[in-house]
Design a protein around this motif. Structure first.
Motif, short mmCIF file in Angstrom:
data_model
loop_
_atom_site.label_atom_id
_atom_site.label_comp_id
_atom_site.label_asym_id
_atom_site.label_seq_id
_atom_site.Cartn_x
_atom_site.Cartn_y
_atom_site.Cartn_z
N ASP A 154 -0.35 4.13 0.70
CA ASP A 154 -0.89 4.91 1.82
C ASP A 154 -1.87 4.02 2.57
N ASN A 155 -1.72 3.92 3.89
CA ASN A 155 -2.62 3.07 4.66
C ASN A 155 -3.62 3.88 5.49
N GLU A 156 -3.77 5.17 5.16
CA GLU A 156 -4.73 6.03 5.86
C GLU A 156 -5.94 6.28 4.96
N LEU A 212 0.84 -1.20 0.00
CA LEU A 212 0.00 0.00 0.00
C LEU A 212 0.88 1.25 0.00
N GLN A 254 -2.82 -6.58 7.58
CA GLN A 254 -2.32 -5.33 7.03
C GLN A 254 -2.91 -4.17 7.82
N ARG A 255 -2.07 -3.35 8.42
CA ARG A 255 -2.54 -2.23 9.24
C ARG A 255 -3.18 -1.15 8.37
N VAL A 256 -4.39 -0.72 8.75
CA VAL A 256 -5.06 0.41 8.09
C VAL A 256 -5.51 1.40 9.16
#
Length: 567
Positions: A463-465, A461, A562-564
């Motif tokens: 961007d994960n925000e 990713l 996966q951190r979001v």
């Protein structure tokens, strides 16, 4: 040496010898009559499938456990290797001490809870403490005499420390950090090279299993975020872990001990370094109390030397050790025999009567293959008590265990199974309460099918925000890790779904069915797909995980989280 000195040494030797004999006898009796815990049963499985590593632990706990159980296939035999390792740790510690004060040393052993537990439980920390003790013993010899014998033994010992528990590497790191002059010695680089050689079988196991252990420890820790409560708990619990009553005195003695040599400096660096390392870790993840266990060895070595030369300290240490032993004895008896009134132990973890539990579960299953959901300790305990090795099926909202690497799930494909869960999901399970008060939820599943070894990962990713409720287009890679082709359209009439799960810790926030899978994958084939995932409507830090779910069966783990961030 005068005849008086010889007599005194003889008395010390006899005193220590009598202590060891009593320690062994108490340990054998304890281990024979104490029921095996779920964690111990899990490590028993390691000893039944010896390998160079396991998913969540290096191999040494299985290696130490196996010989005793081969000789005596009962509870005592299961723990015999741990008892012997515990005794050897005490012997090595005594040989490493700077001051000959056996009376103080023996009472310190009797007053330290970790050494009692190490004599009666199968724990990964037992071999870790032993090889930490031998590491400091050989390092002390190395500082005195730099020869090939010491170099080889030290390198082998470093490998064994790291194959006991991965954070054993901290012992080596902080020892080297305490003596940077080691980098100038040729023998130091020989130790490094030999350690690499000794670690090759373990490294190859990691390589052949796609570095499963590294991924497990990197991606399976739950980010708790910063909390003053967590930090205060970590700081306050440490003296109790190394005691519980004498821990504060040991820390104080180690602090006041004057650093007079490179060896003393290494001991102090390890105490401070390990505690700070896990303090920093506690800012983000849950730190288990026993993770700092390696600190026990330098604490004893420094604390014993300081206290033995100070009569008032020595007197108080002996008193606290006696009180500790008085507290430990009834606790150890209770582990063997349940003598407390039931109203006193209400809410405690059940320690007794598990044989009956296993028989009830076996009868209830009617002879069908049993599968436990998200409970590797129960699955392991049942396997140990019945001799029937059963599978632990881990779902998307749990974590992987060693059961996921063994071929247990493959052997269940197409069979009718007896599925046991700790929750009554969607009211589909029947409930049965066993004689020890442990309820189980169960159902029968015909034609069990799963695709656990098809991996689903999110491509990197940028961007994960994301915004609340945002629909995000992602590229994912599906890889068939089976050695045969899989066809999602041919599961005896069942549908197979690709799911996206949003988790907060291990708590499911939402699950979306992305599509009905009708494709097939050849062995080792990778397929890149584009999917759309809706973010939660609430703000927070979450984990995204995918699963391939067979209709009528709980969604498994098919890839890492996966951190979001939703804000």
């Amino acid at each position: 040496m005068t005849s008086l000195d010889t007599q005194q040494n003889g008395k010390h030797e006899r005193f220590f010898f009598y202590f060891l004999i009593l320690w062994i006898i108490a340990g054998l009796i304890q281990n024979y009559f104490t029921e095996v815990s779920g964690e111990e049963a899990y490590y028993w499985l390691f000893s039944q499938f010896l390998d160079w590593s396991y998913l969540d632990h290096p191999p040494m706990v299985g290696v130490v456990t196996a010989p005793g159980y081969w000789l005596f296939p009962n509870d005592m035999g299961l723990r015999m290797g741990m008892l012997i390792t515990n005794i050897l740790t005490i012997i090595v510690l005594r040989r490493t001490l700077e001051v000959n004060d056996d009376k103080l040393f023996v009472w310190m052993m009797l007053g330290l809870l970790p050494f009692h537990l190490g004599a009666l439980l199968v724990k990964t920390d037992v071999p870790l403490l032993f090889f930490t003790a031998t590491f400091f013993y050989f390092y002390k010899q190395y500082l005195k005499e730099d020869n090939w014998k010491t170099v080889v033994l030290l390198a082998l010992n470093i490998a064994l420390v790291m194959m006991s528990k991965y954070h054993g590497v901290l012992v080596v790191f902080f020892t080297v950090l305490s003596n940077l002059g080691l980098f100038k010695k040729k023998s130091f680089w020989a130790i490094v090279g030999l350690t690499v050689v000794f670690m090759l079988p373990h490294t190859y196991w990691q390589y052949s299993h796609d570095f499963a252990s590294i991924k497990f420890h990197l991606y399976n820790r739950i980010d708790l975020g910063f909390s003053f409560g967590t930090i205060l708990y970590y700081i306050s619990i440490q003296p109790l872990v190394f005691g519980p009553l004498i821990g504060v005195m040991l820390f104080a003695a180690a602090y006041k001990h004057k650093t007079e040599s490179a060896f003393h400096r290494a001991l102090k660096f390890n105490i401070v370094g390990v505690l700070i390392f896990f303090l920093i870790s506690a800012f983000r993840v849950e730190v288990h109390k026993h993770w700092t266990s390696v600190v026990m060895i330098p604490l004893i070595l420094l604390g014993h030397e300081y206290i033995s030369s100070r009569e008032n300290w020595r007197k108080w240490m002996m008193k606290l050790c006696v009180i500790s032993l008085v507290l430990f004895i009834p606790a150890r008896i209770y582990l063997m025999y349940d003598f407390l009134p039931s109203k006193w132990t209400e809410g405690w973890d059940v320690l007794h009567g598990w044989d009956g539990w296993a028989e009830e579960v076996e009868d209830l299953s009617g002879g069908l293959p049993i599968v436990f959901i998200n409970h590797y300790e129960r699955a392991s305990r049942y396997s140990y008590l019945t001799g029937d090795i059963v599978h632990c099926y881990n779902t998307f909202d749990y974590r992987e265990t060693q059961h996921d690497l063994w071929p247990l799930e493959e052997n269940l494909q197409g069979k009718t199974i007896f599925l046991i869960d700790r929750h009554n999901r969607k009211g589909e399970y029947e409930t049965f309460t066993t004689s020890i008060g442990k309820g189980i939820h169960y159902r029968v599943v015909e034609n069990f099918r799963s695709f656990r070894n098809v991996n689903v990962e999110v491509d990197k990713l940028d961007d994960n925000e994301f915004r609340p409720g945002e629909e995000v287009t992602l590229n994912i890679t599906m890889k068939n890790n089976y050695d045969y082709a899989v066809d999602f359209s041919d599961v005896n009439g069942r549908e197979v779904y690709l799911n996206a799960h949003i988790l907060e810790g291990l708590n499911p926030i939402q699950t979306d069915v992305l599509e009905l899978l009708k494709i097939s994958l050849a062995p080792g084939e990778e397929l890149i797909k584009t999917v759309t995932v809706k973010m939660p409507d609430i703000e927070g830090k979450f984990d995204l995980r995918f699963s391939i779910q067979v209709e009528g069966i709980e969604a498994p783990i098919n890839g890492r989280k996966q951190r979001v961030i939703v804000k």
